[in-house]
Write an enzyme that holds these catalytic residues in place. Structure first.
Site, short mmCIF file in Angstrom:
data_model
loop_
_atom_site.label_atom_id
_atom_site.label_comp_id
_atom_site.label_asym_id
_atom_site.label_seq_id
_atom_site.Cartn_x
_atom_site.Cartn_y
_atom_site.Cartn_z
N GLU A 70 18.15 88.62 40.59
CA GLU A 70 18.34 87.75 41.73
C GLU A 70 17.42 87.94 42.78
O GLU A 70 16.86 88.99 43.09
CB GLU A 70 19.78 87.59 42.41
CG GLU A 70 21.01 87.41 41.17
CD GLU A 70 22.11 86.97 41.93
OE1 GLU A 70 22.68 86.22 41.57
OE2 GLU A 70 22.73 88.20 42.70
N CYS A 127 13.43 87.86 49.54
CA CYS A 127 14.15 89.13 49.18
C CYS A 127 13.93 89.44 47.76
O CYS A 127 14.60 88.69 46.91
CB CYS A 127 15.70 89.34 49.86
SG CYS A 127 16.38 90.65 49.45
N CYS A 154 21.45 99.24 39.55
CA CYS A 154 21.08 100.18 40.30
C CYS A 154 21.57 101.54 39.90
O CYS A 154 22.74 101.46 39.39
CB CYS A 154 21.17 99.82 41.95
SG CYS A 154 20.52 100.84 43.10
N CYS A 180 25.91 102.99 46.08
CA CYS A 180 26.26 103.06 47.61
C CYS A 180 27.72 101.98 47.53
O CYS A 180 28.00 101.12 46.82
CB CYS A 180 25.34 102.18 48.10
SG CYS A 180 23.96 103.14 48.31
N CYS A 214 28.02 98.27 48.46
CA CYS A 214 27.16 97.60 47.91
C CYS A 214 27.41 96.81 46.43
O CYS A 214 27.75 97.71 45.64
CB CYS A 214 25.68 98.18 47.85
SG CYS A 214 24.37 97.00 47.08
N CYS A 262 22.93 90.18 52.26
CA CYS A 262 22.68 91.41 51.94
C CYS A 262 23.82 92.17 51.00
O CYS A 262 25.03 92.06 51.39
CB CYS A 262 22.69 92.50 53.20
SG CYS A 262 21.31 91.83 54.19
N1 SAH Z 1 18.16 100.55 47.65
C1 SAH Z 1 17.42 100.05 48.70
C2 SAH Z 1 16.88 98.37 48.58
C3 SAH Z 1 18.55 97.63 48.83
S1 SAH Z 1 18.30 96.72 50.26
C4 SAH Z 1 18.12 100.10 49.93
O1 SAH Z 1 19.19 100.59 49.70
O2 SAH Z 1 17.48 100.17 51.08
C5 SAH Z 1 19.68 95.93 50.63
C6 SAH Z 1 20.28 96.45 51.86
O3 SAH Z 1 21.50 95.67 52.09
C7 SAH Z 1 20.34 98.00 52.14
O4 SAH Z 1 20.17 98.20 53.33
C8 SAH Z 1 22.03 98.01 51.77
O5 SAH Z 1 22.32 99.19 52.44
C9 SAH Z 1 22.59 96.78 52.72
N2 SAH Z 1 23.81 96.39 51.99
C10 SAH Z 1 24.31 96.72 50.88
N3 SAH Z 1 25.59 96.07 50.64
C11 SAH Z 1 25.90 95.52 51.52
C12 SAH Z 1 26.87 94.59 52.23
N4 SAH Z 1 28.00 94.25 51.30
N5 SAH Z 1 26.80 94.17 53.41
C13 SAH Z 1 25.76 94.39 54.30
N6 SAH Z 1 24.50 94.87 53.55
C14 SAH Z 1 24.72 95.51 52.65
#
Ligand code: SAH
Length: 379
Positions: A96, A109, A116, A120, A123, A345
């Site tokens: 996406e 983005c 992945c 996390c 996420c 995000c």
């Molecule tokens: N793997 C990289 C790139 C992903 S960026 C990284 O972790 O930085 C995506 C961003 O959105 C990251 O900062 C991630 O931690 C954040 N993110 C992930 N899930 C989220 C959620 N449910 N709500 C808000 N931010 C989130």
């Protein structure tokens, strides 16, 4: 023989590809420059569009190469104008891409992996196993598809729609270093997509050994998914912390090549109710990053089906932000965009699963027979 894609090759590889296809050595470099300009400045989608090139040369290109984009499976538009595309480049290879228009900029983005490995806890992508790394043509292809849809060519024209790129889609870009580097080099090349390195941001959950290399070899801006100020909490919500704990991560940021007050590192901090959102956390956060040229970005948690967390209350986010603001970091709360189409995000995820080797071999055998049959058909 399958035609190969010219998208994502660097200039030298492009020159070699043209030479291998029969372009005379002495003109290969000039030909590569012409093709480069058509593809990345003018957004040519096929060789016929390259109207100032000799017909024979266009024929040679067409016989050997493609400029194909990823296939668009779905394209959605949020009520706030955010757009999301689900793209596909092969069986099970789906990813996406999100476009976020704002008054003074338009941010794309981009995804670096299908799925992945990081898991996390907050996420959505983290619930999808890694299928595979995206190739340079697939990473750049996301940008080309978006620019096609937004009618955003030529790249050098004023008033472009895509002014910023963030590697914040699916995947961990520093676990796909070479391909991300190749794609971003073209994004930042003044004779290609021509976005300055301040407008290109790579976000990492904290692959510490790759951070200095990213600064030296990619040179984009850096964002760190920090999300917690103690190892206890970060170990749980960003498990890569168990491998590279906070002290090492912060040290890598302190020594990031190219960071300065004019080019700050962004620290992202997702607001999870009752987990990391106390006012003591806020105070510890500003202490932790003290001395680093930093921006702090508070991200209200975006929910997804089955998510184990809730977003902090708005009043708590405001109090947290006030402490951060008072420490000298301006307006740090990120407005959620595109939540209604699951484009915010951390909400990205595709249905792709890793194909089993046996299934892949069977499918490839069928495809080979089919393509042999097609080739025997009269044109
Ligand atoms: N793997 C990289 C790139 C992903 S960026 C990284 O972790 O930085 C995506 C961003 O959105 C990251 O900062 C991630 O931690 C954040 N993110 C992930 N899930 C989220 C959620 N449910 N709500 C808000 N931010 C989130």
């Amino acid at each position: 023989m399958d035609k190969s894609s010219l998208i994502g090759l660097d200039r030298e590889a492009l020159r070699l590809a043209l030479a291998a296809a029969g372009v005379p050595e002495k003109s290969a470099k000039m030909r590569a420059t012409q093709v480069w300009n058509w593809v990345y400045v003018h957004g040519a989608r096929d060789f016929a569009a390259m109207t100032n090139l000799a017909r024979d040369f266009r024929g040679l290109l067409d016989a050997n190469f493609t400029l194909a984009r990823p296939e668009v499976v779905t394209a959605q538009v949020s009520e706030d104008g955010t757009r999301k595309w689900l793209m596909r480049t092969g069986p099970g290879i789906e990813f996406e891409t999100v476009y976020i228009p704002e008054a003074d900029r338009g941010t794309l983005c981009v995804s670096s992996q299908v799925g992945c490995t990081l898991n996390c806890r907050f996420c959505h992508t983290g619930t999808q196993k890694l299928v595979r790394n995206l190739n340079p043509d697939e990473i750049l292809g996301q940008l080309l598809v978006a620019k096609d849809a937004l009618d955003d060519w030529p790249s050098t024209a004023p008033g472009r729609s895509v002014t910023n790129i963030v590697m914040m889609g699916m995947g961990e870009p520093l676990y796909n270093f070479d391909n991300v580097k190749a794609a971003l080099a073209i994004v930042m090349d003044g004779d290609a997509i021509a976005l300055s390195k301040r407008r290109v941001t790579l976000s990492t959950a904290g692959v510490v050994p790759m951070i200095a290399r990213a600064g030296n070899e990619i040179g984009s801006s850096l964002a760190i998914s920090l999300h917690a100020v103690t190892d206890d909490i970060r170990d749980v919500i960003v498990p890569i912390n168990k491998k590279y704990p906070l002290a090492e991560l912060i040290e890598a940021c302190r020594t990031y090549p190219g960071a300065s007050n004019a080019r700050r590192i962004t620290f992202e901090y997702v607001m999870l109710k009752g987990v990391n959102d106390s006012l003591a956390d806020a105070r510890a956060l500003v202490k932790l990053v003290a001395g680093i040229p930093a921006k702090i970005n508070l991200i209200p948690f975006n929910a997804w089906p089955g998510a184990p967390y809730e977003c902090s209350d708005w009043s708590q986010i405001e109090k947290f932000a006030e402490i951060v603001n008072k420490a000298g970091y301006a307006s740090p709360v990120r407005t959620p965009r595109g939540r209604d189409i699951m484009a915010a995000c951390g909400q990205l995820k595709s249905e792709s699963v890793k194909e089993r080797a046996s299934a892949r071999q069977a499918r490839e055998a069928v495809e080979q027979v089919q393509s042999a049959q097609l080739q025997r058909m009269p044109h």
